[in-house]
Motif scaffolding. Sequence first.
Motif, PDB file in Angstrom:
ATOM      1  N   GLY A  51       0.828  -1.194   0.000  1.00  0.00           N
ATOM      2  CA  GLY A  51       0.000   0.000   0.000  1.00  0.00           C
ATOM      3  C   GLY A  51       0.860   1.241   0.000  1.00  0.00           C
ATOM      4  N   PHE A  52       0.268   2.362   0.363  1.00  0.00           N
ATOM      5  CA  PHE A  52       0.961   3.642   0.379  1.00  0.00           C
ATOM      6  C   PHE A  52       0.988   4.210   1.786  1.00  0.00           C
ATOM      7  CE2 PHE A  52      -0.471   3.112  -3.937  1.00  0.00           C
ATOM      8  CZ  PHE A  52       0.588   3.592  -4.690  1.00  0.00           C
ATOM      9  N   LEU A  53       2.147   4.724   2.184  1.00  0.00           N
ATOM     10  CA  LEU A  53       2.300   5.398   3.467  1.00  0.00           C
ATOM     11  C   LEU A  53       2.911   6.773   3.219  1.00  0.00           C
ATOM     12  CD1 LEU A  53       3.705   2.495   5.667  1.00  0.00           C
ATOM     13  CD2 LEU A  53       1.412   3.492   5.769  1.00  0.00           C
ATOM     14  N   THR A  54       2.520   7.740   4.030  1.00  0.00           N
ATOM     15  CA  THR A  54       3.076   9.080   3.947  1.00  0.00           C
ATOM     16  C   THR A  54       4.180   9.211   4.979  1.00  0.00           C
ATOM     17  OG1 THR A  54       0.971   9.991   3.210  1.00  0.00           O
ATOM     18  CG2 THR A  54       2.556  11.544   4.145  1.00  0.00           C
ATOM     19  N   MET A  55       5.339   9.698   4.535  1.00  0.00           N
ATOM     20  CA  MET A  55       6.465   9.954   5.426  1.00  0.00           C
ATOM     21  C   MET A  55       6.536  11.463   5.636  1.00  0.00           C
ATOM     22  SD  MET A  55       7.436   6.871   5.594  1.00  0.00           S
ATOM     23  CE  MET A  55       7.308   5.392   4.624  1.00  0.00           C
ATOM     24  N   GLU A  56       6.409  11.890   6.888  1.00  0.00           N
ATOM     25  CA  GLU A  56       6.472  13.310   7.198  1.00  0.00           C
ATOM     26  C   GLU A  56       7.728  13.595   8.012  1.00  0.00           C
ATOM     27  OE1 GLU A  56       3.813  16.908   9.141  1.00  0.00           O
ATOM     28  OE2 GLU A  56       2.953  14.908   8.975  1.00  0.00           O
ATOM     29  N   GLU A  57       8.537  14.532   7.529  1.00  0.00           N
ATOM     30  CA  GLU A  57       9.760  14.911   8.220  1.00  0.00           C
ATOM     31  C   GLU A  57       9.473  16.037   9.211  1.00  0.00           C
ATOM     32  OE1 GLU A  57      13.073  15.474   5.540  1.00  0.00           O
ATOM     33  OE2 GLU A  57      12.121  14.104   4.111  1.00  0.00           O
ATOM     34  N   ALA A  58      10.418  16.289  10.098  1.00  0.00           N
ATOM     35  CA  ALA A  58      10.245  17.300  11.142  1.00  0.00           C
ATOM     36  C   ALA A  58       9.969  18.687  10.573  1.00  0.00           C
ATOM     37  CB  ALA A  58      11.480  17.337  12.038  1.00  0.00           C
ATOM     38  N   ASP A  59      10.498  18.988   9.376  1.00  0.00           N
ATOM     39  CA  ASP A  59      10.289  20.304   8.776  1.00  0.00           C
ATOM     40  C   ASP A  59       8.965  20.410   8.020  1.00  0.00           C
ATOM     41  OD1 ASP A  59      10.680  18.899   6.408  1.00  0.00           O
ATOM     42  OD2 ASP A  59      12.476  20.002   5.814  1.00  0.00           O
ATOM     43  N   GLY A  60       8.160  19.339   8.067  1.00  0.00           N
ATOM     44  CA  GLY A  60       6.864  19.349   7.404  1.00  0.00           C
ATOM     45  C   GLY A  60       6.869  18.766   6.007  1.00  0.00           C
ATOM     46  N   THR A  61       8.049  18.459   5.471  1.00  0.00           N
ATOM     47  CA  THR A  61       8.141  17.833   4.152  1.00  0.00           C
ATOM     48  C   THR A  61       7.443  16.473   4.189  1.00  0.00           C
ATOM     49  OG1 THR A  61      10.262  18.899   3.741  1.00  0.00           O
ATOM     50  CG2 THR A  61       9.722  16.994   2.357  1.00  0.00           C
ATOM     51  N   ARG A  62       6.600  16.235   3.182  1.00  0.00           N
ATOM     52  CA  ARG A  62       5.846  14.976   3.132  1.00  0.00           C
ATOM     53  C   ARG A  62       6.107  14.288   1.794  1.00  0.00           C
ATOM     54  NH1 ARG A  62       1.082  14.771   6.297  1.00  0.00           N
ATOM     55  NH2 ARG A  62      -0.100  14.016   4.519  1.00  0.00           N
ATOM     56  N   THR A  63       6.351  12.983   1.854  1.00  0.00           N
ATOM     57  CA  THR A  63       6.500  12.183   0.645  1.00  0.00           C
ATOM     58  C   THR A  63       5.650  10.939   0.797  1.00  0.00           C
ATOM     59  OG1 THR A  63       8.463  11.081   1.534  1.00  0.00           O
ATOM     60  CG2 THR A  63       8.848  12.978   0.118  1.00  0.00           C
ATOM     61  N   GLN A  64       5.195  10.428  -0.329  1.00  0.00           N
ATOM     62  CA  GLN A  64       4.401   9.201  -0.302  1.00  0.00           C
ATOM     63  C   GLN A  64       5.286   8.052  -0.756  1.00  0.00           C
ATOM     64  OE1 GLN A  64       0.980   8.410  -3.018  1.00  0.00           O
ATOM     65  NE2 GLN A  64      -0.175   8.477  -1.103  1.00  0.00           N
ATOM     66  N   ALA A  65       5.264   6.983   0.017  1.00  0.00           N
ATOM     67  CA  ALA A  65       6.052   5.796  -0.299  1.00  0.00           C
ATOM     68  C   ALA A  65       5.112   4.653  -0.633  1.00  0.00           C
ATOM     69  CB  ALA A  65       6.928   5.409   0.888  1.00  0.00           C
ATOM     70  N   GLU A  66       5.400   3.978  -1.738  1.00  0.00           N
ATOM     71  CA  GLU A  66       4.630   2.790  -2.092  1.00  0.00           C
ATOM     72  C   GLU A  66       5.363   1.580  -1.548  1.00  0.00           C
ATOM     73  OE1 GLU A  66       2.588   0.419  -5.831  1.00  0.00           O
ATOM     74  OE2 GLU A  66       4.014   2.025  -6.256  1.00  0.00           O
ATOM     75  N   LEU A  67       4.678   0.792  -0.728  1.00  0.00           N
ATOM     76  CA  LEU A  67       5.239  -0.453  -0.225  1.00  0.00           C
ATOM     77  C   LEU A  67       4.715  -1.581  -1.087  1.00  0.00           C
ATOM     78  CD1 LEU A  67       5.468   1.548   2.221  1.00  0.00           C
ATOM     79  CD2 LEU A  67       5.535  -0.498   3.624  1.00  0.00           C
ATOM     80  N   VAL A  68       5.628  -2.294  -1.708  1.00  0.00           N
ATOM     81  CA  VAL A  68       5.289  -3.371  -2.624  1.00  0.00           C
ATOM     82  C   VAL A  68       5.690  -4.691  -1.974  1.00  0.00           C
ATOM     83  CG1 VAL A  68       5.722  -4.358  -4.912  1.00  0.00           C
ATOM     84  CG2 VAL A  68       5.628  -1.861  -4.615  1.00  0.00           C
ATOM     85  N   PHE A  69       4.760  -5.642  -1.926  1.00  0.00           N
ATOM     86  CA  PHE A  69       5.036  -6.945  -1.318  1.00  0.00           C
ATOM     87  C   PHE A  69       6.301  -7.548  -1.938  1.00  0.00           C
ATOM     88  CE2 PHE A  69       4.584 -11.572  -1.084  1.00  0.00           C
ATOM     89  CZ  PHE A  69       4.466 -11.723   0.284  1.00  0.00           C
ATOM     90  N   GLY A  70       7.242  -7.950  -1.087  1.00  0.00           N
ATOM     91  CA  GLY A  70       8.458  -8.604  -1.551  1.00  0.00           C
ATOM     92  C   GLY A  70       9.564  -7.661  -1.988  1.00  0.00           C
ATOM     93  N   GLN A  71       9.339  -6.346  -1.935  1.00  0.00           N
ATOM     94  CA  GLN A  71      10.385  -5.382  -2.309  1.00  0.00           C
ATOM     95  C   GLN A  71      10.856  -4.632  -1.067  1.00  0.00           C
ATOM     96  OE1 GLN A  71       9.381  -2.839  -5.590  1.00  0.00           O
ATOM     97  NE2 GLN A  71       8.871  -4.550  -6.928  1.00  0.00           N
ATOM     98  N   SER A  72      11.878  -5.179  -0.436  1.00  0.00           N
ATOM     99  CA  SER A  72      12.430  -4.601   0.789  1.00  0.00           C
ATOM    100  C   SER A  72      13.290  -3.387   0.469  1.00  0.00           C
ATOM    101  CB  SER A  72      13.283  -5.642   1.509  1.00  0.00           C
ATOM    102  OG  SER A  72      12.513  -6.789   1.795  1.00  0.00           O
ATOM    103  N   TYR A  73      13.488  -2.538   1.487  1.00  0.00           N
ATOM    104  CA  TYR A  73      14.412  -1.419   1.334  1.00  0.00           C
ATOM    105  C   TYR A  73      15.111  -1.174   2.661  1.00  0.00           C
ATOM    106  CZ  TYR A  73      10.716   1.523   3.405  1.00  0.00           C
ATOM    107  OH  TYR A  73       9.767   2.060   4.230  1.00  0.00           O
ATOM    108  N   ALA A  74      16.251  -0.483   2.606  1.00  0.00           N
ATOM    109  CA  ALA A  74      17.055  -0.220   3.805  1.00  0.00           C
ATOM    110  C   ALA A  74      17.274   1.273   3.967  1.00  0.00           C
ATOM    111  CB  ALA A  74      18.394  -0.940   3.696  1.00  0.00           C
ATOM    112  N   ARG A  75      17.406   1.698   5.230  1.00  0.00           N
ATOM    113  CA  ARG A  75      17.681   3.097   5.559  1.00  0.00           C
ATOM    114  C   ARG A  75      18.731   3.144   6.670  1.00  0.00           C
ATOM    115  NH1 ARG A  75      15.330   3.604   1.499  1.00  0.00           N
ATOM    116  NH2 ARG A  75      13.405   4.686   1.061  1.00  0.00           N
TER     117      ARG A  75
END
Length: 100
Positions: A51-75
């Motif tokens: 599905g889709f999740l919104t990532m909001e940073e402390a400065d108010g910047t918002r991005t939408q991330a698509e989470l796809v089954f089986g597609q991992s990511y690292a931070r």
Amino acid sequence: MNDRPARPAATASIQIDAPHVRVTEYRFPPGTATGFHTHEFDYVVVPIVPGFLTMEEADGTRTQAELVFGQSYARPKGVTHDVINETTAEVAFVEIELKR
């Protein structure tokens, strides 16, 4: 960060908490969020309910991330954000924190 509306909390279920790794399942029913937090460790996200999740940073910047089954990511450690489900469907992932 303090003037943003409070949202119901996403569900966090710790599955493993060992000296070297922590594994947590996060479930986001519609309208829920993690709340602002800073990651202490490098981490990997493994989507289990896409599905889709919104990532909001402390400065108010918002991005939408698509989470796809089986597609991992690292931070890297140090990421600070709030993760919000602004959709009408549940989204879920497993987070693996590398405690070195």
